[in-house]
Design a protein around this motif. Structure first.
Motif, PDB file in Angstrom:
ATOM      1  N   GLN A 339       0.856  -1.169   0.055  1.00  0.00           N
ATOM      2  CA  GLN A 339      -0.099   0.045  -0.178  1.00  0.00           C
ATOM      3  C   GLN A 339       0.886   1.268  -0.086  1.00  0.00           C
ATOM      4  OE1 GLN A 339      -2.873   0.195   3.088  1.00  0.00           O
ATOM      5  NE2 GLN A 339      -3.517   2.290   2.510  1.00  0.00           N
ATOM      6  N   THR A 340       2.046   1.241   0.710  1.00  0.00           N
ATOM      7  CA  THR A 340       2.867   2.306   0.878  1.00  0.00           C
ATOM      8  C   THR A 340       3.528   2.695  -0.683  1.00  0.00           C
ATOM      9  OG1 THR A 340       3.480   2.050   3.100  1.00  0.00           O
ATOM     10  CG2 THR A 340       5.040   3.246   1.841  1.00  0.00           C
ATOM     11  N   VAL A 341       3.752   1.503  -1.554  1.00  0.00           N
ATOM     12  CA  VAL A 341       4.357   1.845  -2.662  1.00  0.00           C
ATOM     13  C   VAL A 341       3.253   2.202  -3.743  1.00  0.00           C
ATOM     14  CG1 VAL A 341       5.458   0.559  -4.894  1.00  0.00           C
ATOM     15  CG2 VAL A 341       6.085  -0.050  -2.402  1.00  0.00           C
ATOM     16  N   GLU A 342       2.064   1.882  -3.478  1.00  0.00           N
ATOM     17  CA  GLU A 342       0.713   2.480  -4.360  1.00  0.00           C
ATOM     18  C   GLU A 342       0.736   4.074  -4.116  1.00  0.00           C
ATOM     19  OE1 GLU A 342      -2.486   0.114  -3.113  1.00  0.00           O
ATOM     20  OE2 GLU A 342      -1.874  -1.856  -4.304  1.00  0.00           O
ATOM     21  N   GLU A 355       4.321   6.122 -21.232  1.00  0.00           N
ATOM     22  CA  GLU A 355       5.778   5.484 -21.627  1.00  0.00           C
ATOM     23  C   GLU A 355       6.265   4.583 -20.665  1.00  0.00           C
ATOM     24  OE1 GLU A 355       8.048   8.550 -23.518  1.00  0.00           O
ATOM     25  OE2 GLU A 355       6.645   8.697 -25.234  1.00  0.00           O
ATOM     26  N   ILE A 356       6.167   5.152 -19.612  1.00  0.00           N
ATOM     27  CA  ILE A 356       7.028   4.488 -18.317  1.00  0.00           C
ATOM     28  C   ILE A 356       6.212   3.329 -17.672  1.00  0.00           C
ATOM     29  CG2 ILE A 356       8.094   4.587 -16.083  1.00  0.00           C
ATOM     30  CD1 ILE A 356       8.963   7.396 -17.083  1.00  0.00           C
ATOM     31  N   GLU A 357       6.385   2.111 -17.496  1.00  0.00           N
ATOM     32  CA  GLU A 357       5.598   1.242 -16.934  1.00  0.00           C
ATOM     33  C   GLU A 357       5.977   0.968 -15.473  1.00  0.00           C
ATOM     34  OE1 GLU A 357       4.838  -3.638 -17.083  1.00  0.00           O
ATOM     35  OE2 GLU A 357       6.090  -2.604 -18.572  1.00  0.00           O
ATOM     36  N   PHE A 358       5.045   1.137 -14.393  1.00  0.00           N
ATOM     37  CA  PHE A 358       5.302   1.027 -13.031  1.00  0.00           C
ATOM     38  C   PHE A 358       4.826  -0.394 -12.371  1.00  0.00           C
ATOM     39  CE2 PHE A 358       4.577   1.312  -8.442  1.00  0.00           C
ATOM     40  CZ  PHE A 358       5.879   2.188  -8.124  1.00  0.00           C
ATOM     41  N   ILE A 359       5.739  -1.206 -11.939  1.00  0.00           N
ATOM     42  CA  ILE A 359       5.116  -2.566 -11.408  1.00  0.00           C
ATOM     43  C   ILE A 359       5.220  -2.540  -9.757  1.00  0.00           C
ATOM     44  CG2 ILE A 359       5.748  -5.018 -11.554  1.00  0.00           C
ATOM     45  CD1 ILE A 359       6.968  -4.598 -14.282  1.00  0.00           C
ATOM     46  N   LEU A 375       9.524   6.589   5.153  1.00  0.00           N
ATOM     47  CA  LEU A 375       9.656   5.564   3.881  1.00  0.00           C
ATOM     48  C   LEU A 375       9.371   6.016   2.939  1.00  0.00           C
ATOM     49  CD1 LEU A 375      10.729   2.720   3.289  1.00  0.00           C
ATOM     50  CD2 LEU A 375       8.193   1.919   3.958  1.00  0.00           C
ATOM     51  N   VAL A 376       8.207   6.661   2.627  1.00  0.00           N
ATOM     52  CA  VAL A 376       7.325   7.465   1.446  1.00  0.00           C
ATOM     53  C   VAL A 376       8.264   8.157   0.774  1.00  0.00           C
ATOM     54  CG1 VAL A 376       5.674   8.837   0.410  1.00  0.00           C
ATOM     55  CG2 VAL A 376       4.997   6.895   2.087  1.00  0.00           C
ATOM     56  N   ARG A 377       9.151   9.103   1.533  1.00  0.00           N
ATOM     57  CA  ARG A 377      10.127  10.191   1.041  1.00  0.00           C
ATOM     58  C   ARG A 377      11.278   9.335   0.479  1.00  0.00           C
ATOM     59  NH1 ARG A 377      11.425  14.325   5.648  1.00  0.00           N
ATOM     60  NH2 ARG A 377      12.882  15.024   4.080  1.00  0.00           N
ATOM     61  N   VAL A 378      11.528   8.408   1.135  1.00  0.00           N
ATOM     62  CA  VAL A 378      12.920   7.581   0.687  1.00  0.00           C
ATOM     63  C   VAL A 378      12.387   6.884  -0.832  1.00  0.00           C
ATOM     64  CG1 VAL A 378      14.155   5.558   0.970  1.00  0.00           C
ATOM     65  CG2 VAL A 378      13.767   6.855   2.820  1.00  0.00           C
ATOM     66  N   LEU A 379      11.288   6.156  -0.923  1.00  0.00           N
ATOM     67  CA  LEU A 379      10.909   5.574  -2.307  1.00  0.00           C
ATOM     68  C   LEU A 379      10.463   6.617  -3.246  1.00  0.00           C
ATOM     69  CD1 LEU A 379       8.829   2.688  -0.789  1.00  0.00           C
ATOM     70  CD2 LEU A 379      10.992   2.537  -1.494  1.00  0.00           C
ATOM     71  N   THR A 380       9.967   7.734  -2.820  1.00  0.00           N
ATOM     72  CA  THR A 380       9.791   8.739  -3.805  1.00  0.00           C
ATOM     73  C   THR A 380      10.822   9.173  -4.408  1.00  0.00           C
ATOM     74  OG1 THR A 380       7.742   9.343  -2.600  1.00  0.00           O
ATOM     75  CG2 THR A 380       8.753  11.070  -4.104  1.00  0.00           C
ATOM     76  N   ASN A 381      11.966   9.625  -3.793  1.00  0.00           N
ATOM     77  CA  ASN A 381      13.417   9.995  -4.164  1.00  0.00           C
ATOM     78  C   ASN A 381      14.005   8.943  -5.099  1.00  0.00           C
ATOM     79  OD1 ASN A 381      13.286  12.759  -3.164  1.00  0.00           O
ATOM     80  ND2 ASN A 381      14.034  11.758  -1.122  1.00  0.00           N
TER      81      ASN A 381
END
Length: 497
Positions: A339-342, A355-359, A375-381
């Motif tokens: 859910q965090t990745v979503e 054009e960019i596929e997100f999995i 953690l959201v900030r880390v993954l976002t960056n």
């Protein structure tokens, strides 16, 4: 001038008087007292064999005098001596009786009044050091009313002489000797302590006091060059310490000056970026309106303008984010990582049909122990860097895929962010997590990776570049679960079900 005035006002009274600690608690006083104590202890250790030797010599002198008298008496008949003469002989020696043993036969030569008992028998020829010291202390502290039998050979004579003598004169002589030794020991102690104190004070204490005062003065005004210690020209450990202290103070002063300049510059940059972000926001609105114009020339230039404005806004936001104060400690909870990745995907604004596929390759029940916002900030960056890297490729046939996966080993969670971008250049790898130096693209700041690295380290984890080649770049975020406190665990276990 104002800073210096404040520094002078903060100085303690000891600093103004030139002394960092009171004299009664200083190293000089402690050194003087310890020197006196140690010298006195040495004198006491010397005193014990000395007083024992004095006692034996005193008894040997009396026995030698008795032997000289005995030689005269042996050649005459003792019965021929009057009572008064015998008394005078014994009085001169201070004895009660004199006897001689020759060939196993004892002969009483002179006697005044035979004492009822003898308290101690002293064999001068066979008295050991420990016995001599023990007997001397006994005579010195508890003697004065004892009767001693002293015997032994004198000189080269084969005869053995005996002497019955009270110990009060011996004790009196020992007390006088002890008083003289004590007085002499005190003088030696004071003299030695003074010499040792003066020598060590000149060699060690004064330089140490100077270094202490220099450190205290430097702490009051570290920006004042006059408060840096001037090392002496000496090659011992104190000279090395003074030179190292001087070097450290100079480096610290230089660093503080640089930090002050950087702080001023950072404040100015923050203000400029704040205003620049507002200007860029207005420019973005105008670019959106330009996109509605049907002119072909405008339509061809608008995408470039939008990308340039987006890059400028991202740059300003990154500088402002990095310029904040130190990050707060993470408030960790159990999170569902999928859910965090979503949420991260929504923040990135990736179009599913783009054009960019997100999995999102994270299992639905996968959990991670972390601070949700950080953690959201880390993954976002990390994901934004991947998107920007893949967006630089303009060829339509190139695969642009960004995927996030996760696995767990024991109590350690690992999140993998993988893209199909062109990879990181060598310069970016060398300064991967350094702000303003680790950017992989022209015009970038490298702040995204620097901020992500700082947040992951706050969790006790690590951010690593696993692989980076053309067509595949993998970053790994490793976060261990926070340790369980035993007291809390016991408390929960004791709760009734």
């Amino acid at each position: 001038m104002a800073d210096k005035t404040v520094g002078d006002a903060d100085e303690s009274p000891d600093m103004k008087t030139g002394r960092s600690v009171p004299l009664s608690r200083g190293l000089s006083t402690k050194l003087l007292v310890l020197t006196i104590i140690f010298v006195l202890i040495a004198e006491v250790l010397i005193f014990l064999p000395s007083i024992a030797n004095f006692r034996l010599r005193w008894l040997e002198e009396r026995l030698g005098t008795a032997a000289a008298v005995s030689i005269v008496l042996v050649q005459t008949d003792p019965s021929d001596l009057s009572r008064e003469v015998q008394q005078d002989v014994l009085r001169s020696i201070g004895a009660k009786a004199i006897a001689v043993r020759d060939g196993g036969v004892s002969r009483l030569l002179v006697v005044a009044k035979m004492p009822p008992q003898v308290d101690e028998h002293i064999d001068l020829a066979n008295t050991g050091p420990m016995e001599a010291m023990t007997s001397a202390l006994s005579t010195l502290f508890t003697g004065g009313d004892r009767m001693l039998r002293v015997f032994g050979p004198v000189g080269d004579s084969e005869k053995e002489f005996e002497l019955i003598i009270p110990d009060y004169k011996l004790r009196k002589a020992m007390l006088v000797y002890s008083r003289n030794v004590a007085f002499l020991s005190l003088l030696i102690s004071l003299f030695t302590a003074t010499l040792v104190f003066y020598a060590i004070d000149r060699i060690m204490i004064r330089p140490i006091r100077a270094m202490t005062q220099s450190m205290l003065a430097f702490s009051q005004a570290p920006d004042d060059p006059s408060r840096i210690i001037e090392p002496e020209d000496r090659g011992d450990e104190i000279g090395v310490a003074e030179r190292k202290l001087s070097d450290m103070q100079q480096r610290l002063q230089k660093t503080l000056n640089e930090q002050r300049h950087l702080a001023d510059l950072g404040l100015a940059v923050s203000k400029i970026n704040h205003d620049m972000r507002n200007i860029l926001a207005s420019a973005q609105l105008m670019s959106d309106r330009l996109g509605l114009v049907r002119d072909p020339t405008v339509q061809s230039l608008v995408p470039r303008l939008v990308r340039a404005l987006d890059r400028a806004v991202s740059y300003s936001e990154g500088v402002l984010t990095y310029g904040r104060t130190q990050e707060a400690p993470p408030s960790r909870r159990r999170l569902r990582l999928r859910q965090t990745v979503e949420d991260v995907q929504g923040l990135l604004g990736i179009d599913p049909e783009g054009e960019i596929e997100f999995i999102n390759d994270v299992e639905a029940n996968f959990e991670v122990d972390a601070d949700s916002e950080q953690l959201v900030r880390v993954l976002t960056n990390l994901c934004r860097n991947s998107i920007q890297a893949m967006a630089s490729d303009t060829e339509g046939a190139i695969v642009r895929r960004l995927s996030v996966a996760a696995d767990r080993t024991g109590s350690v969670s690992r999140i993998l962010v993988t893209d199909t971008g062109p990879g990181l250049p060598q310069k970016a790898r060398e300064n991967l997590f350094a702000a303003f130096r680790g950017s992989a693209r022209s015009g970038g700041t490298g702040l995204g990776l620097a901020i992500a690295h700082e947040l992951v380290r706050a969790h006790g984890g690590a951010l690593d570049l696993v692989e980076s080649v053309g067509g595949r770049t993998v970053f790994s975020v490793t976060i261990p679960d926070q340790p369980v406190r035993l007291d809390e665990a016991r408390h929960h276990l004791r709760r009734p079900a």
